[in-house]
Design a protein around this motif. Structure first.
Motif, PDB file in Angstrom:
ATOM      1  N   HIS A 189      -8.563 -39.001  -5.213  1.00 52.12           N
ATOM      2  CA  HIS A 189      -8.608 -38.686  -3.781  1.00 52.12           C
ATOM      3  C   HIS A 189      -9.951 -39.104  -3.248  1.00 52.12           C
ATOM      4  CE1 HIS A 189      -4.852 -36.664  -4.381  1.00 52.12           C
ATOM      5  NE2 HIS A 189      -5.373 -36.192  -5.514  1.00 52.12           N
TER       6      HIS A 189
ATOM      7  N   ASP B 264      -6.622 -35.441 -19.447  1.00 49.12           N
ATOM      8  CA  ASP B 264      -7.019 -36.583 -18.604  1.00 49.12           C
ATOM      9  C   ASP B 264      -6.664 -37.905 -19.280  1.00 49.12           C
ATOM     10  OD1 ASP B 264      -7.987 -35.143 -16.511  1.00 49.12           O
ATOM     11  OD2 ASP B 264     -10.103 -35.280 -17.103  1.00 49.12           O
TER      12      ASP B 264
ATOM     13  N   ASN C 102     -14.891 -35.494  -7.184  1.00 46.44           N
ATOM     14  CA  ASN C 102     -14.770 -34.724  -8.417  1.00 46.44           C
ATOM     15  C   ASN C 102     -14.802 -35.611  -9.643  1.00 46.44           C
ATOM     16  OD1 ASN C 102     -14.632 -32.345  -7.031  1.00 46.44           O
ATOM     17  ND2 ASN C 102     -12.373 -32.348  -6.957  1.00 46.44           N
ATOM     18  N   ARG C 103     -14.118 -36.764  -9.525  1.00 48.41           N
ATOM     19  CA  ARG C 103     -14.041 -37.651 -10.686  1.00 48.41           C
ATOM     20  C   ARG C 103     -15.384 -38.306 -10.972  1.00 48.41           C
ATOM     21  NH1 ARG C 103     -10.217 -36.015 -13.940  1.00 48.41           N
ATOM     22  NH2 ARG C 103      -8.238 -35.735 -12.860  1.00 48.41           N
TER      23      ARG C 103
ATOM     24  N   LYS D 271      -3.056 -38.580 -19.113  1.00 45.04           N
ATOM     25  CA  LYS D 271      -2.644 -39.000 -17.774  1.00 45.04           C
ATOM     26  C   LYS D 271      -3.099 -40.421 -17.465  1.00 45.04           C
ATOM     27  CE  LYS D 271      -2.216 -34.550 -15.562  1.00 45.04           C
ATOM     28  NZ  LYS D 271      -2.933 -33.546 -14.769  1.00 45.04           N
TER      29      LYS D 271
ATOM     30  N   LEU E 112      -3.090 -40.365 -13.513  1.00 41.26           N
ATOM     31  CA  LEU E 112      -4.280 -39.697 -13.011  1.00 41.26           C
ATOM     32  C   LEU E 112      -4.447 -40.077 -11.537  1.00 41.26           C
ATOM     33  CD1 LEU E 112      -6.425 -37.845 -14.276  1.00 41.26           C
ATOM     34  CD2 LEU E 112      -7.906 -39.847 -14.414  1.00 41.26           C
ATOM     35  N   GLN E 113      -4.586 -39.048 -10.706  1.00 39.28           N
ATOM     36  CA  GLN E 113      -4.650 -39.318  -9.278  1.00 39.28           C
ATOM     37  C   GLN E 113      -6.063 -39.201  -8.742  1.00 39.28           C
ATOM     38  OE1 GLN E 113      -1.534 -36.608  -8.072  1.00 39.28           O
ATOM     39  NE2 GLN E 113      -0.255 -38.375  -7.522  1.00 39.28           N
TER      40      GLN E 113
ATOM     41  N   LEU F  39      -9.049 -30.340 -21.524  1.00 38.62           N
ATOM     42  CA  LEU F  39      -9.055 -31.069 -20.244  1.00 38.62           C
ATOM     43  C   LEU F  39      -9.147 -32.585 -20.477  1.00 38.62           C
ATOM     44  CD1 LEU F  39     -11.372 -28.917 -17.943  1.00 38.62           C
ATOM     45  CD2 LEU F  39      -8.904 -29.259 -17.740  1.00 38.62           C
TER      46      LEU F  39
END
Lengths: 984, 120
Positions: free
Chosen positions: A832, A820, A873-874, A823, A829-830, A816
């Motif tokens: 939200h 990351d 989440n981030r 990205k 990397l997005q 993961l």
């Protein structure tokens, strides 16, 4: 009005002048007829008793005579008076007068010749009743009627034969001549016995010719041989046939009067003496300037020898005497009556000038008309000359005072200016004395800057201060250097009245001195060799700089030829230079070589100039030489560097503080396609994609903070508008004050490298995805297995399977992170973001982690009321990462603290503190780097360095926050990050 | 009657393990290795829930979802996306799926998710 007043004043004092002696008064009062004396204006000056009785005992003096009568009589009476004065004859008139009873009166007017007052004739008026018979001759008077008068009068009355034999004499007559009885007197003869001073013969002749003699004054010798002065009136008494019967006369004793006259004469004599010998000039003149009288002193003063000579001149019309305007003088006298102390210049006969002080007075007649001017004139030429001389001296000093180039002043101890000359006023940049006095010298910001109180104290002690130098402040706030001498001026009690001082502006001198001293310092301290040589080329001055450059001390070289320093091949050149100098030219900054004491050569840049004396004649040569060996070396270095820049494959660009390109290497041309000519003077932003503009300012700020920028990867546009991936290193170019004046950047094309990285990242993405697929089935099968083993209660197998599951999870998280990181680097990397209660988020993450961290207690301190705009989440991933690290690197400790604080800058700060092994300072920055980028990867790096911190920091950066570490090896670490609080 | 679940994944091992897990939980499981002719397949099988892998050979999970969710006959069948893609949550925002599960997953979690979404 004024004139009338003057007239009256003039008139009234004339009464006493009519003083009638008591004797006369008595005589008049005894007369049976009215006697009135009037002046030329008809004013009654005297009236005898009979008159008073006649007019009802009135106070008559001062009244016009005619007013005593009814109106119808006044005109004719005034005519008589005028006629009498004019004709000097005697007139008589008869008129009726009502005084209780109607009566007829006879009035006789005759002029009284009064010797003392020739200018003021007096009229004597006799008034008698006309019905009473007035005998024309005394002989006809009835004896009875006149007996009393005859007996008692104060005037001696006599009757003699023409031969002098006494026929009759009254007692007064006897008394006057000191006879006791008439019988005795009768024996005397008037012609022989009393020796009158006149000739009796002439007397008799006159008497017989005119019938009477009046007012004959003479001295008689009395019986006791004493002298008596008498006034005698005599008449001839004739019978009808004309034969002389006898002489009848009156004799009045005028001895007293004579004595007075004598005294007066003596006094007059004395005055005359004074007049003649007075040290002042005395004159009398008519108003129109004719000189009536002048004393010898006046003649002398005006330079005339005789009075006659003087009177040939007129004070008004001739250029003699006063220089003033005569009209004004006359007007003044008209009004003032008297002028005193008039100082003016008078012209003498020889046209020379004298100064005089004059007093003048107008003398008027009874009518108030000015008869003449009477004046005194004092020669004050000598006084004047002295005064004038004094004045000139004063003027001279005043001139000196005003024009001296030194400021002079008087001031009070408390700083008030009493006096100041022009220079003083100018020195303090004032325009007038008044402006200067508006300031006080003790006030701050004006005048001397020294302490006034100390100054006062010093003067009090020393009385005088000389050469006091200080800084003064002028009105315009300029600072000037002033040299001052000051002295206390004291009164009789030794008390200080004021200070007298002089002040000299020595600013220029000071500046010169300072400039000289500066120059001397410059020469002494200059790193340049400053050498002075005379025109025989002998060195006469040698500074420390010269010693430094050439190695000779001044002692060694002074007195030697300048050619000591010249290499053989430069001698000719120097001769040319010296020739130019002798022609007055200056030779600047030529580069040459000189010989040092040790025989080696030195590159110098030399300027040579002639030193001239005040007449402009060149007397020596000054040369200033700078050691440019270093410069030469620098030049070589620069050339080398330039070669490097020129030949470097990298793009080397220098920009100034305004981002303008000033240097453009061939490498830059190759990279971007622009030629040097095209791009110089243009902005670096020309190369920057619009969405990366901020990088330039950010880089400048980093440099200002003292940070270095190496291998910063970015994208730039080439001339053909194609993007180029570059790695750029940026460094500041600083001036001597450490200010950044320009920025140099060295850029390398990493497009190819980037392409490779992209391929690698894609590979990682695909690989990690592919790895996950088997991992998914492994994990699922392991979990299936666990369930079956759990049923059989095989605890050992269960434990093993749990370890497999954990390793699967660990492998998964590595994959993961790898994804990351990939990205992030690709910018893919997005996030939200939404408004999140971060307290809850921390709580949840902590609860999750606690399940695997059995040995540690996690404390949460503080909370934030506001929600934060984040990707839940981030940020959760970041907190998880920090907590995992904290647990992992503090295996021997049991405590971890999470702190939530808000800062004043509207940020929330979250920190995670452990008390574990810590991280050395040198690794603080390193731990945030992805190991993929660490070029020299060592075995040691791997276990401790994953991708977690790199990803965490990138996530925080994406949220516009910062992440930092504080750590001491052996004591633990605190990782903290900030997030901006967005206001809802 | 057992509820039928269709599992679509291009990895046979995953299909196998999911089949075991779900059958143990009492579901009837149908599987397919690709998303080709998916509408026809789904209509034939008529599952009460679909587990769908995202990155597959041929049509992606996204393509499959669009087709099923736009078809009247299949639009009401719940779809749970299972993917090795870390950003699976974002994918679910893009496509009209009912749930998601990241690979590798916990089998209990899978069970809970299916129970939650399956047509009762």
């Amino acid at each position: 009005m004024l004139h009338n007043q003057l007239y009256l004043n003039k008139l009234l004092p004339s009464f006493p002048k009519l003083s009638i002696s008591p004797k006369e008064k008595k005589l008049y009062n005894t007369l049976p007829i009215g006697i009135v004396l009037i002046n030329s204006h008809g004013i009654i000056l005297f009236a005898n008793k009979k008159t008073k009785a006649f007019f009802g005992n009135k106070h008559l003096i001062g009244l016009p005579f005619i007013l005593l009568f009814s109106k119808d009589k006044q005109t004719s009476l005034s005519l008589y008076i005028k006629k009498t004065f004019a004709q000097k004859k005697t007139y008589s008139t008869l008129l009726s007068f009502t005084n209780g009873e109607k009566q007829s009166i006879k009035i006789t007017f005759s002029l009284l010749q009064e010797q003392k007052m020739p200018q003021a004739p007096i009229l004597i008026i006799s008034i008698e009743n006309s019905h009473s018979e007035i005998p024309s001759q005394p002989a006809m008077l009835p004896e009875e009627r006149y007996k009393n008068l005859f007996e008692n009068t104060q005037i001696g009355v006599y009757r003699t034969t023409p031969e002098g034999k006494v026929l009759m004499a009254n007692p007064t007559m006897l008394h006057l001549l000191q006879y006791n009885s008439f019988e005795e007197f009768a024996t005397s003869n008037l012609d022989q016995d009393f020796a009158p001073t006149y000739s009796r013969k002439t007397f008799k002749k006159l008497l017989e010719k005119y019938g009477e003699v009046k007012g004959l004054e003479s001295a008689w010798v009395r019986k006791d041989k004493s002298i008596i002065y008498v006034r005698e009136n005599a008449k001839v008494i004739k019978d009808i046939s004309g034969k002389i019967l006898y002489y009848e006369g009156t004799v009045e004793d005028i001895t007293d009067k004579k004595k007075t006259e004598e005294a007066l004469k003596y006094s007059e004599e004395q005055y005359r003496n004074l007049f003649e010998h007075a040290p002042i000039g005395i004159y009398r003149s008519t108003p129109d300037g004719k000189i009536l009288m002048a004393n010898p002193r006046l003649l002398q003063m005006l330079g005339f020898s005789t009075f006659k000579e003087l009177t040939a001149h007129n004070l008004e019309t001739d250029a003699i005497g006063p220089l003033y305007q005569r009209k004004i003088f006359k007007d003044m006298l008209e009004i003032e009556e008297e002028i005193k102390g008039l100082e003016f210049t008078w012209i003498r006969k020889d046209k020379s000038i004298i100064y005089v002080r004059e007093n003048a007075k107008a003398i008027r007649n009874a009518n108030g008309r000015i008869l003449y001017y009477e004046g005194t004139v004092e020669d004050i030429t000598e006084q004047k000359t002295v005064a004038e001389a004094l004045k000139i001296t004063e003027e001279k000093y005043k001139n000196l005072f005003e024009n001296i180039p030194i400021g002079l002043y008087h001031t009070t101890p408390d700083g008030r200016t009493l006096m100041a000359n022009q220079k003083m006023i100018e020195m303090l940049e004032c325009t007038s004395f008044e402006e200067l006095t508006a300031h006080n010298l003790s006030e701050k910001g004006f005048g001397p800057t020294y302490s006034r109180s100390k100054f006062k104290k010093r003067i009090k002690q020393e009385n005088e201060i000389r050469g006091l130098e200080g800084i003064w402040i002028t009105k315009n706030k300029a600072r000037i250097h002033v040299r001052e001498n000051v002295k206390a001026v004291r009164d009789n009690n030794k008390e200080i009245m004021y200070y007298e001082g002089s002040a000299e502006n020595i600013t220029q001198r000071k500046q010169m001195e300072e400039a000289l001293s500066r120059l001397a310092t410059i020469v002494a301290s200059s790193p340049d060799a400053i050498i002075v040589s005379d025109f025989h080329d002998i060195i006469i001055d040698w500074n420390a700089g010269a010693e430094q450059i050439y190695g000779y001390t001044a002692e060694e070289i002074v007195g030697k030829s300048i050619f000591t320093l010249i290499p053989i091949d430069r001698i000719e050149h120097l001769k040319i230079v010296l020739n130019k100098l002798r022609k007055g030219e200056t030779v600047n900054n030529y580069e040459t070589i000189r010989l040092k004491k040790n025989g080696s050569t030195v590159y110098v840049s030399v300027s040579v100039s002639a030193i001239k004396n005040s007449q402009g004649k060149a007397i020596a040569t000054a040369s200033i030489a700078r050691d440019i060996t270093q410069n030469k070396k620098m030049e070589e270095a620069v050339t080398r560097l330039a070669t490097i820049v020129e030949s470097s494959p990298d793009a080397i660009i220098v920009t100034d503080s305004n981002n303008i390109i000033t240097t453009w290497s061939p490498g830059a041309e190759r990279l971007y396609g622009y030629t040097e000519k095209e791009i110089l003077g243009k902005s670096i932003l020309l190369l920057v994609p619009p969405n990366r503009d901020h990088e330039i300012a950010e880089n400048v700020n980093l440099l200002k903070e003292g940070k270095t920028i190496t291998n910063f990867e970015t994208i730039r546009y080439a001339k053909n508008e194609q993007p180029i991936n570059i790695s750029v290193s940026v460094c500041p170019i600083k001036d001597s004050n450490n200010n950044i004046v320009a920025i140099a950047s060295i850029a390398r094309d990493i497009t190819e490298q980037k392409k490779l990285e992209k391929q690698r990242d894609m590979l990682i993405g695909v690989v990690s995805h592919e790895l996950k697929t088997p991992l998914t089935s492994i994990k699922a099968f392991v979990q299936l297995l666990q369930k079956r083993v759990e049923i059989k209660k095989d605890t050992t197998t269960t434990l093993y399977l749990e370890k497999v599951n954990n390793q699967v999870n660990k492998l998964n998280s590595l994959i993961l992170d790898l994804l990351d990181a990939t990205k992030l680097r690709a910018g893919k990397l997005q996030f939200h973001k939404e408004y999140i209660d971060i307290n809850t988020l921390i709580q949840e993450v902590t609860e999750d982690i606690k399940q695997t961290a059995i040995g540690h207690t996690i404390l949460i301190k503080g909370r934030i009321k506001k929600r934060v705009y984040i990707d839940k989440n981030r940020i959760g991933q970041v907190i998880t990462n920090l907590l995992s690290n904290a647990i992992k690197y503090s295996p021997d400790k049991d405590r971890i603290i999470i702190r939530i604080t808000t800062s004043s800058t509207n940020k929330v700060k979250i920190s995670v503190q452990d008390f574990g092994i810590g991280i050395s300072q040198q690794n603080h920055e390193k731990i945030f780097k992805p190991f993929l980028r660490i070029e020299k990867l060592t075995q040691e790096d791997l276990p401790s360095l994953g991708l977690g911190l790199y990803i965490s920091r990138e996530i925080i950066r994406n949220h516009n926050g910062t992440m930092e570490i504080k750590s001491i090896e052996g004591k633990g670490s605190t990782f903290s990050f900030t997030l901006p609080i967005r206001m809802l | 009657m057992k509820k039928k679940i269709l599992v679509i994944d291009d990895d046979p091992a995953i299909l196998e393990v999911i089949k075991i897990v779900l059958e143990e939980k009492g579901y009837e499981v149908a599987t397919t290795l690709d998303g080709n002719k998916i509408e026809k397949k789904v209509i034939e099988i008529n599952p009460k829930l679909i587990l769908l892998d995202f990155l597959m050979i041929g049509p992606t999970g996204g393509d499959v979802t669009i087709k099923l969710k736009t078809n009247k006959k299949t639009k009401d069948i719940p779809i749970i996306l299972i993917s090795a893609n870390h950003d699976i949550e974002n994918l679910t925002r893009q496509f009209d799926v009912d749930g998601f599960l990241a690979k590798p997953f916990d089998i209990d979690q899978l069970g809970l998710l299916i129970e939650k979404h399956i047509v009762k």
